[in-house]
Enzyme design. Structure first.
Site, PDB file in Angstrom:
ATOM      1  N   LYS A   1      77.967  41.445  24.838  1.00 52.87           N
ATOM      2  CA  LYS A   1      77.215  41.412  23.567  1.00 52.87           C
ATOM      3  C   LYS A   1      75.675  40.879  23.832  1.00 52.87           C
ATOM      4  O   LYS A   1      75.690  39.624  23.649  1.00 52.87           O
ATOM      5  CB  LYS A   1      77.656  40.462  22.640  1.00 52.87           C
ATOM      6  CG  LYS A   1      79.186  40.906  22.415  1.00 52.87           C
ATOM      7  CD  LYS A   1      80.257  40.039  23.222  1.00 52.87           C
ATOM      8  CE  LYS A   1      81.826  40.064  22.755  1.00 52.87           C
ATOM      9  NZ  LYS A   1      82.285  41.456  22.753  1.00 52.87           N
TER      10      LYS A   1
ATOM     11  N   ASP B   1      80.499  18.312  32.701  1.00 51.30           N
ATOM     12  CA  ASP B   1      79.696  16.889  32.935  1.00 51.30           C
ATOM     13  C   ASP B   1      78.352  17.094  32.010  1.00 51.30           C
ATOM     14  O   ASP B   1      77.544  16.215  32.449  1.00 51.30           O
ATOM     15  CB  ASP B   1      79.420  16.746  34.316  1.00 51.30           C
ATOM     16  CG  ASP B   1      80.743  16.458  34.995  1.00 51.30           C
ATOM     17  OD1 ASP B   1      81.688  16.361  34.694  1.00 51.30           O
ATOM     18  OD2 ASP B   1      80.600  16.850  36.393  1.00 51.30           O
TER      19      ASP B   1
ATOM     20  N   LYS C   1      83.036  31.874  23.615  1.00 50.69           N
ATOM     21  CA  LYS C   1      83.467  31.593  25.082  1.00 50.69           C
ATOM     22  C   LYS C   1      82.677  30.475  25.670  1.00 50.69           C
ATOM     23  O   LYS C   1      81.372  30.845  25.818  1.00 50.69           O
ATOM     24  CB  LYS C   1      83.416  32.765  25.474  1.00 50.69           C
ATOM     25  CG  LYS C   1      84.534  33.735  25.023  1.00 50.69           C
ATOM     26  CD  LYS C   1      83.849  34.780  24.036  1.00 50.69           C
ATOM     27  CE  LYS C   1      85.029  36.037  23.782  1.00 50.69           C
ATOM     28  NZ  LYS C   1      84.490  36.770  22.706  1.00 50.69           N
TER      29      LYS C   1
END
Length: 552
Positions: free
Chosen positions: A321, A154, A149
């Site tokens: 996590k 930029d 994820k």
């Protein structure tokens, strides 16, 4: 001193270790070697733990993009949250900003193909990881998923953690959002996160190298980080947690959504607890995949007997996590502590050596414990080197739920499709451990393990009866599967051989061209040497004439 104080010699408030002590116990070289990542200094990190606010921060970062947007997630739902992110990314693409979106095909199996059409129409680069055609060509990658994820904008700001894109993380008026944790990075680590995205993207799609066009980022803070890129078979988070467990002196606090730790990891945590380290593990009480929750409970007894403290969060679902060791070493990311995630998936975590962030993670852990129930052995028992008293006010509820496993599975399987989740090999691994322990007589099985073992035996017997009654069907099934694996493997071997042969031909041609160039250079050198030799022969004579003058 009261009896309770004597039983809890590790208070929550402690003297933070000095910087020199931290670096001695967690040397940067050891961390780099274990994580497989370079040490990146000069970063500023912000902890995110509220789903709606975290998703809003992602959207704000995307809206601020001026060079590129890299977006990668295991699960993107076709709901209000997913469509809001789609609109934000499409808007940037129409402004002329390069936008790259990577998603996992298995994670997004319920997301219709029409959801991705507006992306492509707007010029967004979209790639799915391990779609069925890839598995058909190579069956050995079927269980490898892109579980990362990541949002990078930029090369200046990067977000990573455990959050997916769906209404579960945003919540609603009737449903609280899932508890999850992420981190925002600014500084050189953000640019390295962009490179990590490109390394993975270039494996499955047309290469991009936008990060190479950027200059090195100025330092935004003083925090050293290690970007841990999990790859199938590399076990980098696995090794990192082992190192942290060995270096821990005071505490190891872990939050994990699908905790089915491999045996060596469980033993490392148990050994730390037996030597007086405060090891705590927080898992969801209401797991969105109930079978994984049952597998997790199958390993409770071993950990509890070693002195590890286990807590179950009572909210809708805790999906974080994270781990924090001694309040200074932290890990935040996408890796769950089970075999599928640690050894089989592509993951992305960040390791951080910082007392400030460690203190925040510990505070967040304690806040989560306020909504949790501690799991204890019935009746009081010796735990490690401590004795847990069985006082009347102390809960002694059984580790086993009152409702039978079959009824819980039937009830929760009816809910499949209403909540996100994934079935991994962790359940099979835990079942194998229970079966092995039972056959070897290593330990007395609890009710969860007995139920699991009984279910497994019934399934195996049913397969045996079916094979005996319908040997032809079973034979054809095995033949088809073996044929598919054989053909795919043979095609892969043939393709690899052709590629290797082509590379050898190219290398041989380059060697011949280099040899020709070297030969031409030697010929030129010999000609030059001959002219120089003639000049060298004449020079002594000229010298002699100059020294002796005219003989007359």
């Amino acid at each position: 001193m009261t009896d309770l104080e004597g039983l809890n010699p590790r208070p929550f408030v402690f003297r933070p270790p000095s910087r020199d002590e931290v670096e001695r116990r967690f040397p940067w070289m050891d961390l780099a070697r274990t994580t497989g990542a370079e040490t990146i200094t000069g970063n500023r990190l912000t902890l995110h733990f509220d789903g709606p606010n975290t998703l809003s921060a992602w959207l704000d970062a995307i809206a601020s993009a001026t060079r590129f947007v890299y977006f990668e997630n295991y699960l993107v739902r076709d709901d209000a949250v997913g469509r809001e992110f789609r609109s934000a990314l499409v808007r940037k693409a129409r402004e002329g900003i390069p936008v790259f979106v990577m998603y996992d095909w298995m994670g997004c199996w319920a997301t219709p193909a029409s959801f991705w059409k507006p992306f492509r129409e707007a010029g967004v680069h979209v790639a799915a990881f391990n779609p069925p055609r890839a598995v058909t060509r190579n069956p050995f990658v079927a269980l490898q998923r892109d579980h990362r994820k990541l949002v990078v904008v930029d090369g200046e700001v990067a977000h990573l953690g455990g959050l997916c894109v769906g209404s579960e993380w945003a919540g609603s008026e009737s449903q609280a959002p899932w508890r999850d944790t992420g981190v925002e990075m600014r500084g050189p680590a953000a640019l390295e996160a962009a490179r990590a995205f490109e390394r993975f993207w270039n494996r499955v799609a047309s290469p991009t190298h936008l990060a190479a066009t950027l200059s090195d980022r100025d330092e935004a803070g003083g925090v050293p980080v290690w970007l841990i890129e999990g790859e199938p078979g590399r076990a980098r988070v696995y090794r990192t947690l082992h190192l942290a467990a060995n270096r821990a002196r005071r505490s190891i606090w872990i939050t994990d959504a699908y905790f089915v730790a491999p045996r060596p990891m469980a033993e490392a945590l148990a050994a730390a607890a037996q030597q007086g380290v405060d090891v705590r593990i927080l898992v969801p009480a209401n797991n969105n995949w109930p079978i994984v929750g049952s597998m997790s409970r199958g390993g409770y007894r071993y950990l509890l007997e070693a002195g590890v403290r286990l807590f179950e969060w009572q909210g809708p679902m805790i999906h974080a996590k994270t781990s924090v060791v001694d309040g200074v070493w932290c890990r935040i990311g996408s890796s769950n502590l089970n075999s599928a995630s640690l050894l089989g998936n592509w993951e992305l975590d960040v390791g951080v050596l910082d007392a400030d962030l460690g203190g925040q993670l510990e505070g967040l852990f304690l806040a989560d414990l306020a909504s949790s129930v501690e799991i204890v052995l019935p009746g009081g028992a010796t735990i490690g080197r401590r004795m847990v008293p069985a006082e009347p006010e102390l809960s002694t509820e059984s580790l086993d739920p009152d409702e039978p496993l079959s009824e819980r599975l039937e009830r929760r399987f009816r809910q499949i499709g209403k909540s996100p989740g994934r079935l991994t090999m962790a359940a099979v691994v835990r079942a194998g451990e229970s079966l092995g322990d039972a056959l070897a007589g290593n330990r007395t099985l609890g009710r969860e393990d007995r139920t699991l073992l009984g279910t497994l035996s019934i399934v195996v017997l049913a397969v045996a009866v079916f094979a005996a009654i319908f040997p032809g069907i079973v034979g054809w099934g095995v033949a088809l599967f073996a044929g598919w694996v054989g053909l795919a493997s043979g095609a892969r071997a043939y393709g690899q051989a052709r590629r290797a042969h082509a590379e050898e031909m190219v290398a041989a041609r380059e060697r011949r061209e280099a040899a020709l160039r070297n030969g031409a250079g030697q010929d030129t050198g010999q000609d030059t040497g001959q002219h120089s030799g003639r000049a060298a022969v004449r020079h002594p004579r000229l010298e002699e004439d100059e020294n002796h003058g005219d003989p007359e």
